[in-house]
Design a protein around this motif. Structure first.
Motif, PDB file in Angstrom:
ATOM      1  N   THR A   1       1.222  -6.699  -7.456  1.00  0.00           N
ATOM      2  CA  THR A   1      -0.145  -6.917  -7.216  1.00  0.00           C
ATOM      3  C   THR A   1      -0.695  -6.886  -8.950  1.00  0.00           C
ATOM      4  OG1 THR A   1      -0.374  -4.493  -7.113  1.00  0.00           O
ATOM      5  CG2 THR A   1      -0.584  -5.804  -5.291  1.00  0.00           C
ATOM      6  N   PHE A   2      -1.161  -8.193  -9.431  1.00  0.00           N
ATOM      7  CA  PHE A   2      -1.634  -8.246 -10.704  1.00  0.00           C
ATOM      8  C   PHE A   2      -2.890  -7.488 -10.802  1.00  0.00           C
ATOM      9  CE2 PHE A   2      -3.678 -11.127 -14.022  1.00  0.00           C
ATOM     10  CZ  PHE A   2      -2.858 -10.754 -14.954  1.00  0.00           C
ATOM     11  N   GLN A   3      -3.768  -7.841  -9.981  1.00  0.00           N
ATOM     12  CA  GLN A   3      -5.212  -7.149  -9.879  1.00  0.00           C
ATOM     13  C   GLN A   3      -5.188  -5.784  -9.550  1.00  0.00           C
ATOM     14  OE1 GLN A   3      -4.989  -9.942  -8.065  1.00  0.00           O
ATOM     15  NE2 GLN A   3      -6.623 -11.424  -8.511  1.00  0.00           N
ATOM     16  N   LYS A   4      -5.451  -4.887 -10.235  1.00  0.00           N
ATOM     17  CA  LYS A   4      -5.502  -3.353 -10.064  1.00  0.00           C
ATOM     18  C   LYS A   4      -6.842  -2.977 -10.036  1.00  0.00           C
ATOM     19  CE  LYS A   4      -0.711  -3.420 -10.913  1.00  0.00           C
ATOM     20  NZ  LYS A   4      -0.016  -3.421 -10.049  1.00  0.00           N
ATOM     21  N   PRO A   5      -7.095  -1.647  -9.271  1.00  0.00           N
ATOM     22  CA  PRO A   5      -8.303  -1.134  -9.180  1.00  0.00           C
ATOM     23  C   PRO A   5      -8.704  -0.579 -10.785  1.00  0.00           C
ATOM     24  CG  PRO A   5      -7.073  -0.070  -7.533  1.00  0.00           C
ATOM     25  CD  PRO A   5      -6.151  -1.051  -8.431  1.00  0.00           C
TER      26      PRO A   5
ATOM     27  N   SER B   1       9.303  -1.922   0.252  1.00  0.00           N
ATOM     28  CA  SER B   1       8.602  -2.776  -0.827  1.00  0.00           C
ATOM     29  C   SER B   1       7.496  -3.550  -0.627  1.00  0.00           C
ATOM     30  CB  SER B   1       9.610  -3.471  -1.476  1.00  0.00           C
ATOM     31  OG  SER B   1      10.797  -2.846  -2.042  1.00  0.00           O
ATOM     32  N   GLN B   2       7.481  -4.145   0.471  1.00  0.00           N
ATOM     33  CA  GLN B   2       6.388  -5.101   1.073  1.00  0.00           C
ATOM     34  C   GLN B   2       5.417  -4.417   1.958  1.00  0.00           C
ATOM     35  OE1 GLN B   2       5.849  -7.624  -0.755  1.00  0.00           O
ATOM     36  NE2 GLN B   2       7.808  -7.640  -1.937  1.00  0.00           N
ATOM     37  N   SER B   3       5.344  -3.012   2.288  1.00  0.00           N
ATOM     38  CA  SER B   3       4.611  -2.562   3.398  1.00  0.00           C
ATOM     39  C   SER B   3       3.976  -1.121   2.894  1.00  0.00           C
ATOM     40  CB  SER B   3       5.483  -2.219   4.644  1.00  0.00           C
ATOM     41  OG  SER B   3       6.641  -1.055   4.311  1.00  0.00           O
ATOM     42  N   ALA B   4       4.581  -0.612   1.938  1.00  0.00           N
ATOM     43  CA  ALA B   4       3.878   0.782   1.353  1.00  0.00           C
ATOM     44  C   ALA B   4       2.390   0.447   1.179  1.00  0.00           C
ATOM     45  CB  ALA B   4       4.797   1.249   0.168  1.00  0.00           C
ATOM     46  N   GLY B   5       1.317   0.976   1.428  1.00  0.00           N
ATOM     47  CA  GLY B   5       0.248   0.777   1.135  1.00  0.00           C
ATOM     48  C   GLY B   5      -0.484  -0.081   2.083  1.00  0.00           C
ATOM     49  N   ILE B   6       0.200  -0.947   3.003  1.00  0.00           N
ATOM     50  CA  ILE B   6      -0.237  -2.030   3.735  1.00  0.00           C
ATOM     51  C   ILE B   6      -0.029  -1.704   5.370  1.00  0.00           C
ATOM     52  CG2 ILE B   6       0.159  -4.436   3.990  1.00  0.00           C
ATOM     53  CD1 ILE B   6       1.089  -4.669   1.082  1.00  0.00           C
ATOM     54  N   LEU B   7       0.898  -1.113   5.475  1.00  0.00           N
ATOM     55  CA  LEU B   7       1.245  -0.668   6.801  1.00  0.00           C
ATOM     56  C   LEU B   7       1.512   0.905   7.147  1.00  0.00           C
ATOM     57  CD1 LEU B   7       3.856  -3.564   8.005  1.00  0.00           C
ATOM     58  CD2 LEU B   7       1.539  -3.350   8.846  1.00  0.00           C
ATOM     59  N   PRO B   8       1.335   1.232   8.160  1.00  0.00           N
ATOM     60  CA  PRO B   8       1.518   2.857   8.335  1.00  0.00           C
ATOM     61  C   PRO B   8       2.890   3.221   8.249  1.00  0.00           C
ATOM     62  CG  PRO B   8       0.112   1.752   9.908  1.00  0.00           C
ATOM     63  CD  PRO B   8       0.661   0.689   9.178  1.00  0.00           C
TER      64      PRO B   8
ATOM     65  N   GLY C   1       5.835   1.239  -6.945  1.00  0.00           N
ATOM     66  CA  GLY C   1       4.625   1.522  -7.170  1.00  0.00           C
ATOM     67  C   GLY C   1       3.555   0.484  -7.499  1.00  0.00           C
ATOM     68  N   HIS C   2       4.108  -0.750  -7.998  1.00  0.00           N
ATOM     69  CA  HIS C   2       3.201  -1.676  -8.516  1.00  0.00           C
ATOM     70  C   HIS C   2       3.075  -2.767  -7.560  1.00  0.00           C
ATOM     71  CE1 HIS C   2       6.892  -4.825  -8.679  1.00  0.00           C
ATOM     72  NE2 HIS C   2       7.600  -3.615  -8.716  1.00  0.00           N
ATOM     73  N   LYS C   3       3.422  -2.516  -6.283  1.00  0.00           N
ATOM     74  CA  LYS C   3       2.960  -3.654  -5.206  1.00  0.00           C
ATOM     75  C   LYS C   3       1.749  -3.043  -4.219  1.00  0.00           C
ATOM     76  CE  LYS C   3       7.364  -5.763  -5.375  1.00  0.00           C
ATOM     77  NZ  LYS C   3       8.401  -6.416  -4.870  1.00  0.00           N
ATOM     78  N   GLY C   4       1.906  -2.545  -3.184  1.00  0.00           N
ATOM     79  CA  GLY C   4       0.783  -2.487  -2.280  1.00  0.00           C
ATOM     80  C   GLY C   4       0.301  -0.794  -2.528  1.00  0.00           C
TER      81      GLY C   4
ATOM     82  N   ALA D   1      -3.707   6.920  -9.418  1.00  0.00           N
ATOM     83  CA  ALA D   1      -5.216   6.303  -9.274  1.00  0.00           C
ATOM     84  C   ALA D   1      -4.962   5.126  -8.127  1.00  0.00           C
ATOM     85  CB  ALA D   1      -5.613   5.833 -10.201  1.00  0.00           C
ATOM     86  N   GLY D   2      -3.869   4.429  -8.029  1.00  0.00           N
ATOM     87  CA  GLY D   2      -3.502   3.499  -7.154  1.00  0.00           C
ATOM     88  C   GLY D   2      -3.446   3.914  -5.709  1.00  0.00           C
ATOM     89  N   VAL D   3      -3.020   4.994  -5.542  1.00  0.00           N
ATOM     90  CA  VAL D   3      -2.611   5.633  -4.300  1.00  0.00           C
ATOM     91  C   VAL D   3      -3.812   6.189  -3.636  1.00  0.00           C
ATOM     92  CG1 VAL D   3      -1.675   7.510  -3.055  1.00  0.00           C
ATOM     93  CG2 VAL D   3      -0.191   6.010  -4.555  1.00  0.00           C
ATOM     94  N   ARG D   4      -4.891   6.735  -4.627  1.00  0.00           N
ATOM     95  CA  ARG D   4      -6.142   7.259  -4.209  1.00  0.00           C
ATOM     96  C   ARG D   4      -6.924   5.787  -3.780  1.00  0.00           C
ATOM     97  NH1 ARG D   4      -6.826  11.899  -8.745  1.00  0.00           N
ATOM     98  NH2 ARG D   4      -5.759  13.671  -7.461  1.00  0.00           N
ATOM     99  N   TYR D   5      -6.947   4.727  -4.453  1.00  0.00           N
ATOM    100  CA  TYR D   5      -7.504   3.667  -3.989  1.00  0.00           C
ATOM    101  C   TYR D   5      -6.953   3.214  -2.443  1.00  0.00           C
ATOM    102  CZ  TYR D   5      -8.717  -1.393  -3.546  1.00  0.00           C
ATOM    103  OH  TYR D   5      -9.265  -2.354  -3.104  1.00  0.00           O
ATOM    104  N   VAL D   6      -5.979   3.318  -2.379  1.00  0.00           N
ATOM    105  CA  VAL D   6      -5.396   2.938  -0.836  1.00  0.00           C
ATOM    106  C   VAL D   6      -5.784   3.777  -0.058  1.00  0.00           C
ATOM    107  CG1 VAL D   6      -3.199   2.542   0.373  1.00  0.00           C
ATOM    108  CG2 VAL D   6      -3.239   1.593  -1.964  1.00  0.00           C
ATOM    109  N   ARG D   7      -6.007   4.987  -0.076  1.00  0.00           N
ATOM    110  CA  ARG D   7      -6.350   5.805   0.649  1.00  0.00           C
ATOM    111  C   ARG D   7      -7.559   5.993   0.936  1.00  0.00           C
ATOM    112  NH1 ARG D   7      -4.292  12.076   0.553  1.00  0.00           N
ATOM    113  NH2 ARG D   7      -4.395  11.587   2.793  1.00  0.00           N
TER     114      ARG D   7
END
Length: 374
Positions: free
Chosen positions: A10-14, A172-179, A194-197, A255-261
Motif C-alpha cells: 500500500t503506497f499511500q499510508k495514513p 498477506s492479502q487479507s490482514a486488515g481487510i478480512l476478519p 505490515g506493509h499491505k493491508g 499507527a497503521g494498525v490503529r488506522y485499520v481498527r
C-alpha cells in the motif's frame, strides 16, 4: 499517479504512519537494552503494537505476536518450525513463492489441493481429500495475491483441527481487510506483512503463534534477555526476535494498525471490493479482455486480474504506466496460482485497490483501458 498495486504494497499510508516513524527516529533506541527514557519508550511502543495486533486478531497474549521483516520471513519461520526435511505438506493451488520455495528447499512432498477459481466449496473438498494420515502441515493463503480469490480458511481450519494437523495461514492479502480470529481458527501460525493491508512501512511483518506452539528460530543472537545463556530463549517473542528491532518500522506499523481498527476492517474491505467490482463489471462488457472474476465478484477481494486479448501483459502494463497508472503485470511471484488458473504462459495484468483509491481513479483507468483494448 493512480496507484493500483496495493497487493504489492500500500503506497499511500495514513499521515500518522509517517509521523510515528519520524518520532521513533528522534525519541527511541532499542527495547530491552536499557531502562533510560529512549529504551523505555521503544519498549512501550513495541508492546503497544503487539497488544493492538493481539486484539485485532484475537490472541490472548501479546507475546504470541512476533515481529518479522515481512510475510516471507514469517512464513519461513512457520514452515521450518513444522516441516521436517522431506516432510509431507498439503497446500492450495494458489500459493506464493514465499510458501513453495521454502518447501522446495526442504525437499518436502507438496500435495496440491487443486480447485477452480472462485469455488470455495471445491477447495474444501480438495483439502478434505488431501489431508490424510502422515501430513506434517497444511498451508493456505487466505486471499490469492494474483486473483483475489478468498479461500475458505475457516472450513480448512476446521478440517485441520478435526484431523490433528497444524495449519499455517498466509494472510498477506487479507490482514486488515478480512476478519481473522486466531482463537477460533486454531491455526498454528498466521503470517502477514505490515506493509499491505495493515498500512505499515516496508520492512515490517508479523507472525502470530498459537499458545504453546513449538517454534524454531531462523536466526540466533542477542535478545536483551538471558544474555549469559548461549541458546536462544525458549519463550516468545524473544525466541524468534534475534537482533535489534526496527523501531521506526514498528512505530509506523502501530499507527497503521490503529488506522485499520479505527476505520474498521469491514469498511475497508467493502470499499476495495466496490472499486474492483466497478472495474470488473465494466471490463466484462468488452470482448477485448479476459476478466478473472465472476459477474458478482463472489468469493473475491479487491484484487482483479485481466488479460488483454492479443496483447502482452507486461507491455500493456508499461503503456498504462505512461499514463500515470501503476499496476503489476506478469507472474506476481506465484507461478503455482497461474498454473492452477491456466495463465502461466501469459501472466496477468493485476489491479489491486486500497482504502485510499477513489471511484474517479477507477473510471479514469477504465477510459484509458478501453481506448487501448482490441
Amino acid at each position: 499517479m493512480i496507484y493500483l498495486d496495493s497487493a504489492a504494497t500500500t503506497f499511500q499510508k495514513p499521515p500518522s504512519v509517517r509521523a510515528a516513524m519520524q518520532q521513533a527516529l528522534t525519541a527511541m533506541s532499542s527495547p530491552g537494552r536499557g531502562s533510560y527514557p529512549a529504551a523505555a519508550k521503544a519498549a512501550e511502543v513495541a508492546f503497544a503494537c503487539r497488544s493492538e495486533l493481539a486484539e485485532l486478531f484475537h490472541l490472548d497474549n501479546p507475546e504470541q505476536v512476533v515481529f518479522t521483516m515481512n510475510a516471507t520471513h514469517a512464513l519461513n519461520i512457520a514452515i521450518k518450525s513444522l516441516v521436517p526435511k522431506g516432510g509431507r505438506v498439503v497446500i492450495s493451488g494458489y500459493e506464493h513463492n514465499a510458501v513453495t520455495r521454502p518447501l522446495t528447499s526442504l525437499e518436502a512432498e507438496c500435495i496440491v489441493a487443486a480447485a477452480p477459481l472462485f469455488r470455495p466449496e471445491a477447495v474444501v473438498e480438495a483439502f478434505s481429500a488431501c489431508i490424510t494420515p502422515g501430513i506434517d502441515a497444511v498451508i493456505c493463503n487466505h486471499v490469492s495475491n494474483v486473483f483475489g480469490f478468498i479461500q475458505p480458511v475457516e472450513a480448512i481450519a476446521a478440517l485441520c483441527r478435526e484431523r490433528g494437523v497444524p495449519f499455517i495461514i498466509d494472510a498477506s492479502q487479507s490482514a486488515g481487510i478480512l476478519p481473522l480470529d486466531m482463537r477460533a481458527l486454531g491455526a498454528a501460525f498466521i503470517a502477514m506483512p505490515g506493509h499491505k493491508g495493515l498500512y505499515g512501512p516496508q520492512g515490517t511483518g508479523v507472525l502470530l503463534c498459537a499458545e504453546g506452539q513449538e517454534t524454531k528460530p531462523l536466526l540466533e543472537g542477542g535478545t536483551g534477555s538471558y544474555s549469559v545463556q548461549q541458546e536462544m530463549p525458549d519463550f516468545l517473542p524473544d525466541r524468534l526476535e534475534a537482533g535489534t528491532h526496527n523501531m521506526p518500522g514498528i512505530s509506523g506499523l502501530l499507527a497503521g494498525v490503529r488506522y485499520v481498527r479505527q476505520r474498521g476492517v469491514g469498511t475497508i474491505f467493502r470499499r476495495e471490493r466496490e472499486l474492483a467490482f466497478t472495474m470488473s463489471k465494466e471490463l466484462h462488457k468488452s470482448d477485448g479482455v479476459q476478466v478473472f472474476s465472476l459477474p458478482d465478484m463472489r468469493a473475491q477481494a479487491g484484487v482483479l486480474s485481466v488479460i488483454p486479448k492479443g496483447k502482452d501483459v507486461e507491455s500493456f502494463g508499461a503503456e498504462l504506466e505512461k499514463h500515470g497508472i501503476a499496476v503489476r503485470a506478469g507472474i506476481h511471484c506465484a507461478p503455482l496460482a497461474h498454473r492452477s488458473a491456466g495463465t502461466l504462459e501469459t501472466g496477468t495484468l493485476r489491479f489491486s485497490f486500497s482504502d485510499f483509491n477513489t471511484p474517479e481513479e477507477v473510471w479514469h483507468t477504465l477510459r484509458v483501458l478501453k481506448r487501448r483494448l482490441p
